[in-house]
Design a protein around this motif. Structure first.
Motif, PDB file in Angstrom:
ATOM      1  N   ARG A 217     -86.680 -45.787  35.293  1.00 31.29           N
ATOM      2  CA  ARG A 217     -87.488 -46.258  36.418  1.00 31.29           C
ATOM      3  C   ARG A 217     -88.945 -45.870  36.236  1.00 31.29           C
ATOM      4  O   ARG A 217     -89.262 -44.839  35.657  1.00 31.29           O
ATOM      5  CB  ARG A 217     -86.985 -45.669  37.732  1.00 31.29           C
ATOM      6  N   GLU A 218     -89.828 -46.695  36.738  1.00 29.33           N
ATOM      7  CA  GLU A 218     -91.250 -46.363  36.770  1.00 29.33           C
ATOM      8  C   GLU A 218     -91.644 -46.084  38.210  1.00 29.33           C
ATOM      9  O   GLU A 218     -91.355 -46.881  39.100  1.00 29.33           O
ATOM     10  CB  GLU A 218     -92.079 -47.512  36.202  1.00 29.33           C
ATOM     11  N   VAL A 219     -92.255 -44.949  38.438  1.00 30.68           N
ATOM     12  CA  VAL A 219     -92.652 -44.534  39.782  1.00 30.68           C
ATOM     13  C   VAL A 219     -94.113 -44.129  39.784  1.00 30.68           C
ATOM     14  O   VAL A 219     -94.762 -44.078  38.733  1.00 30.68           O
ATOM     15  CB  VAL A 219     -91.766 -43.369  40.280  1.00 30.68           C
ATOM     16  N   ALA A 220     -94.619 -43.801  40.959  1.00 37.06           N
ATOM     17  CA  ALA A 220     -96.043 -43.519  41.087  1.00 37.06           C
ATOM     18  C   ALA A 220     -96.460 -42.186  40.483  1.00 37.06           C
ATOM     19  O   ALA A 220     -97.574 -42.040  39.988  1.00 37.06           O
ATOM     20  CB  ALA A 220     -96.442 -43.564  42.564  1.00 37.06           C
ATOM     21  N   ALA A 221     -95.585 -41.181  40.534  1.00 32.07           N
ATOM     22  CA  ALA A 221     -95.982 -39.840  40.114  1.00 32.07           C
ATOM     23  C   ALA A 221     -94.807 -39.092  39.490  1.00 32.07           C
ATOM     24  O   ALA A 221     -93.653 -39.292  39.880  1.00 32.07           O
ATOM     25  CB  ALA A 221     -96.527 -39.056  41.314  1.00 32.07           C
ATOM     26  N   TRP A 222     -95.135 -38.200  38.541  1.00 35.73           N
ATOM     27  CA  TRP A 222     -94.109 -37.418  37.846  1.00 35.73           C
ATOM     28  C   TRP A 222     -94.371 -35.930  38.019  1.00 35.73           C
ATOM     29  O   TRP A 222     -95.519 -35.490  38.030  1.00 35.73           O
ATOM     30  CB  TRP A 222     -94.089 -37.763  36.360  1.00 35.73           C
ATOM     31  N   ALA A 223     -93.292 -35.176  38.162  1.00 33.14           N
ATOM     32  CA  ALA A 223     -93.370 -33.718  38.281  1.00 33.14           C
ATOM     33  C   ALA A 223     -92.799 -33.096  37.015  1.00 33.14           C
ATOM     34  O   ALA A 223     -91.597 -33.211  36.757  1.00 33.14           O
ATOM     35  CB  ALA A 223     -92.584 -33.230  39.496  1.00 33.14           C
ATOM     36  N   PRO A 224     -93.632 -32.462  36.196  1.00 35.27           N
ATOM     37  CA  PRO A 224     -93.098 -31.775  35.017  1.00 35.27           C
ATOM     38  C   PRO A 224     -92.242 -30.599  35.449  1.00 35.27           C
ATOM     39  O   PRO A 224     -92.520 -29.956  36.464  1.00 35.27           O
ATOM     40  CB  PRO A 224     -94.367 -31.308  34.288  1.00 35.27           C
ATOM     41  N   LEU A 225     -91.181 -30.319  34.700  1.00 34.09           N
ATOM     42  CA  LEU A 225     -90.258 -29.247  35.045  1.00 34.09           C
ATOM     43  C   LEU A 225     -90.257 -28.174  33.966  1.00 34.09           C
ATOM     44  O   LEU A 225     -90.570 -28.455  32.800  1.00 34.09           O
ATOM     45  CB  LEU A 225     -88.846 -29.814  35.221  1.00 34.09           C
ATOM     46  N   PRO A 226     -89.909 -26.938  34.308  1.00 32.10           N
ATOM     47  CA  PRO A 226     -89.940 -25.845  33.340  1.00 32.10           C
ATOM     48  C   PRO A 226     -88.877 -26.008  32.260  1.00 32.10           C
ATOM     49  O   PRO A 226     -87.871 -26.694  32.451  1.00 32.10           O
ATOM     50  CB  PRO A 226     -89.675 -24.603  34.203  1.00 32.10           C
ATOM     51  N   GLU A 227     -89.121 -25.378  31.142  1.00 30.60           N
ATOM     52  CA  GLU A 227     -88.177 -25.438  30.023  1.00 30.60           C
ATOM     53  C   GLU A 227     -86.799 -24.938  30.469  1.00 30.60           C
ATOM     54  O   GLU A 227     -86.686 -23.967  31.201  1.00 30.60           O
ATOM     55  CB  GLU A 227     -88.691 -24.578  28.866  1.00 30.60           C
ATOM     56  N   GLY A 228     -85.758 -25.639  30.028  1.00 26.64           N
ATOM     57  CA  GLY A 228     -84.411 -25.230  30.365  1.00 26.64           C
ATOM     58  C   GLY A 228     -83.847 -25.862  31.618  1.00 26.64           C
ATOM     59  O   GLY A 228     -82.728 -25.558  32.015  1.00 26.64           O
ATOM     60  N   TRP A 229     -84.604 -26.782  32.237  1.00 23.47           N
ATOM     61  CA  TRP A 229     -84.090 -27.440  33.440  1.00 23.47           C
ATOM     62  C   TRP A 229     -82.890 -28.299  33.078  1.00 23.47           C
ATOM     63  O   TRP A 229     -82.707 -28.698  31.929  1.00 23.47           O
ATOM     64  CB  TRP A 229     -85.164 -28.258  34.124  1.00 23.47           C
ATOM     65  N   ILE A 230     -82.060 -28.568  34.070  1.00 25.50           N
ATOM     66  CA  ILE A 230     -80.807 -29.283  33.861  1.00 25.50           C
ATOM     67  C   ILE A 230     -80.780 -30.539  34.708  1.00 25.50           C
ATOM     68  O   ILE A 230     -81.138 -30.515  35.884  1.00 25.50           O
ATOM     69  CB  ILE A 230     -79.602 -28.390  34.236  1.00 25.50           C
ATOM     70  N   TRP A 231     -80.355 -31.614  34.096  1.00 21.93           N
ATOM     71  CA  TRP A 231     -80.134 -32.850  34.845  1.00 21.93           C
ATOM     72  C   TRP A 231     -78.634 -33.018  35.024  1.00 21.93           C
ATOM     73  O   TRP A 231     -77.882 -33.089  34.072  1.00 21.93           O
ATOM     74  CB  TRP A 231     -80.723 -34.035  34.094  1.00 21.93           C
ATOM     75  N   LEU A 232     -78.216 -33.069  36.272  1.00 23.41           N
ATOM     76  CA  LEU A 232     -76.808 -33.229  36.598  1.00 23.41           C
ATOM     77  C   LEU A 232     -76.586 -34.631  37.164  1.00 23.41           C
ATOM     78  O   LEU A 232     -77.071 -34.967  38.231  1.00 23.41           O
ATOM     79  CB  LEU A 232     -76.388 -32.173  37.629  1.00 23.41           C
ATOM     80  N   ASP A 233     -75.849 -35.460  36.396  1.00 19.17           N
ATOM     81  CA  ASP A 233     -75.499 -36.784  36.906  1.00 19.17           C
ATOM     82  C   ASP A 233     -73.982 -36.893  37.052  1.00 19.17           C
ATOM     83  O   ASP A 233     -73.279 -35.884  36.931  1.00 19.17           O
ATOM     84  CB  ASP A 233     -76.086 -37.907  36.029  1.00 19.17           C
ATOM     85  N   GLU A 234     -73.468 -38.090  37.306  1.00 16.10           N
ATOM     86  CA  GLU A 234     -72.041 -38.244  37.548  1.00 16.10           C
ATOM     87  C   GLU A 234     -71.185 -37.984  36.318  1.00 16.10           C
ATOM     88  O   GLU A 234     -69.962 -37.861  36.422  1.00 16.10           O
ATOM     89  CB  GLU A 234     -71.742 -39.645  38.117  1.00 16.10           C
ATOM     90  N   HIS A 235     -71.844 -37.854  35.148  1.00 16.35           N
ATOM     91  CA  HIS A 235     -71.113 -37.580  33.912  1.00 16.35           C
ATOM     92  C   HIS A 235     -71.152 -36.117  33.526  1.00 16.35           C
ATOM     93  O   HIS A 235     -70.558 -35.723  32.526  1.00 16.35           O
ATOM     94  CB  HIS A 235     -71.688 -38.432  32.778  1.00 16.35           C
ATOM     95  N   GLY A 236     -71.864 -35.314  34.299  1.00 12.08           N
ATOM     96  CA  GLY A 236     -71.918 -33.878  34.015  1.00 12.08           C
ATOM     97  C   GLY A 236     -73.335 -33.394  33.797  1.00 12.08           C
ATOM     98  O   GLY A 236     -74.313 -34.103  34.038  1.00 12.08           O
ATOM     99  N   ALA A 237     -73.445 -32.155  33.323  1.00  6.77           N
ATOM    100  CA  ALA A 237     -74.755 -31.524  33.127  1.00  6.77           C
ATOM    101  C   ALA A 237     -75.354 -31.916  31.794  1.00  6.77           C
ATOM    102  O   ALA A 237     -74.687 -31.940  30.784  1.00  6.77           O
ATOM    103  CB  ALA A 237     -74.608 -30.004  33.205  1.00  6.77           C
ATOM    104  N   GLN A 238     -76.645 -32.199  31.829  1.00  3.85           N
ATOM    105  CA  GLN A 238     -77.372 -32.579  30.633  1.00  3.85           C
ATOM    106  C   GLN A 238     -78.619 -31.715  30.516  1.00  3.85           C
ATOM    107  O   GLN A 238     -79.647 -32.031  31.097  1.00  3.85           O
ATOM    108  CB  GLN A 238     -77.763 -34.063  30.689  1.00  3.85           C
TER     109      GLN A 238
END
Length: 241
Positions: A217-238
Motif C-alpha cells: 500500500r502507498e500511504v501519506a506517511a511512514w514511521a520508521p521502527l527500531p531494529e528487531g521489530w516484529i510484524w505479526l500477520d495471520e500467518h505468524g510472526a515475521q
C-alpha cells in the motif's frame, strides 16, 4: 491553453489509480511508463484544480478517506482474530508488565482477550480499546490524551506526543494502514505516523499487528521502527531487520 489528448488520458489514469489509495510519484511513473518529472508536474497542476490531494512524495484522490473504524472492524475479520490470538504469546511473557496497545480494529480484539489481566498496565490511545479493558478484574488502563480522529477513534497531536515521551513500556502492539519491511509502518497522516514512531522508541519490544492485505500500500506517511521489530500477520510472526 488546452491540455493535449495524451496528457488528458494520463491524468485520467492517475485519477483512476488514486481511487485505490495513495500512490507515490515513483510508483505512478512506473505504472504509467512515464518520467517522475512528468508525474510531478501532473500532480502539481491537478492539485491546483482540486482534482487530487498531494501527499508526501505522492498523491491521493480528493475524495479518498480512511475507512471508519466500524467498517474496518468487519474487514478481514478472520485474519484479525488470528493475529489477536497470536499476540497472546507476547503478552504471556512473564517479563511483560507494561503494554502500549494501539487504536484500531485488531487492537480491540486483543483488548477483549486481556480484560481480566490484572497484572498488566496498559497505555492506549484508542477509545474502544480503553472501554474494552474497563473491567473490574482487568488491567490498570491509562488513556493517552490528544486530538481524537473521527475515523480511527485514536488520539494524536502535541498532547499525545507529550504523554508518550514520558513513558516506557515492555511491549508495544501497533496497528498500521500499511507495512513495509524497510520503511516500517504507514499511516494516512503525519500525526499518526509520528505517534507510532514515538512509542516504538520507548518500547523494549515492538510488534506490528497487521494482516497481509496491508502490504504494497502507498500511504501519506511512514514511521520508521527500531531494529528487531516484529510484524505479526495471520500467518505468524515475521521479524524485520
Amino acid at each position: 491553453m488546452a491540455i493535449r489528448t495524451g496528457t488528458q488520458k494520463r491524468r485520467a489514469d492517475i485519477q483512476a489509480l488514486l481511487t485505490t489509495g495513495s500512490w507515490t510519484i515513483a510508483r505512478l511513473a512506473s505504472e504509467l511508463e512515464t518520467s517522475e518529472s512528468t508525474i510531478r508536474r501532473d500532480l502539481r497542476e491537478m492539485s491546483e484544480t482540486g482534482e487530487i490531494i498531494r501527499t508526501i512524495g505522492g498523491a491521493a484522490a480528493s475524495g479518498y478517506v480512511e475507512p471508519p473504524l466500524g467498517q474496518r472492524m468487519e474487514a478481514n475479520a478472520e485474519a484479525k482474530d488470528e493475529i489477536a490470538a497470536a499476540a497472546m504469546d507476547y503478552l504471556g511473557d512473564q517479563s511483560v508488565r507494561t503494554v502500549f496497545l494501539d487504536a484500531g480494529s485488531t487492537a480491540v480484539r486483543v483488548a477483549q482477550r486481556i480484560r481480566e489481566r490484572g497484572d498488566l498496565t496498559v497505555y492506549t490511545r484508542g477509545l474502544e480499546v480503553a472501554l474494552a479493558l474497563a473491567h473490574p478484574a482487568g488491567p490498570e488502563v491509562v488513556m493517552v490524551g490528544g486530538r481524537v480522529s473521527a475515523k480511527s477513534h485514536g488520539t494524536t497531536g502535541a498532547l499525545s506526543d507529550h504523554a508518550l515521551s514520558r513513558i516506557h513500556v515492555d511491549l508495544a502492539l501497533l496497528g498500521a494502514d500499511a507495512v513495509d519491511a524497510e520503511r516500517g509502518l504507514g499511516e494516512p497522516t503525519l500525526d499518526e505516523a509520528r505517534t507510532k514512531e514515538l512509542i516504538s522508541e520507548r518500547a523494549r519490544t515492538v510488534v506490528v499487528l497487521a494482516d497481509s492485505s496491508k502490504t504494497g500500500r502507498e500511504v501519506a506517511a511512514w514511521a520508521p521502527l527500531p531494529e528487531g521489530w516484529i510484524w505479526l500477520d495471520e500467518h505468524g510472526a515475521q521479524p524485520q531487520s
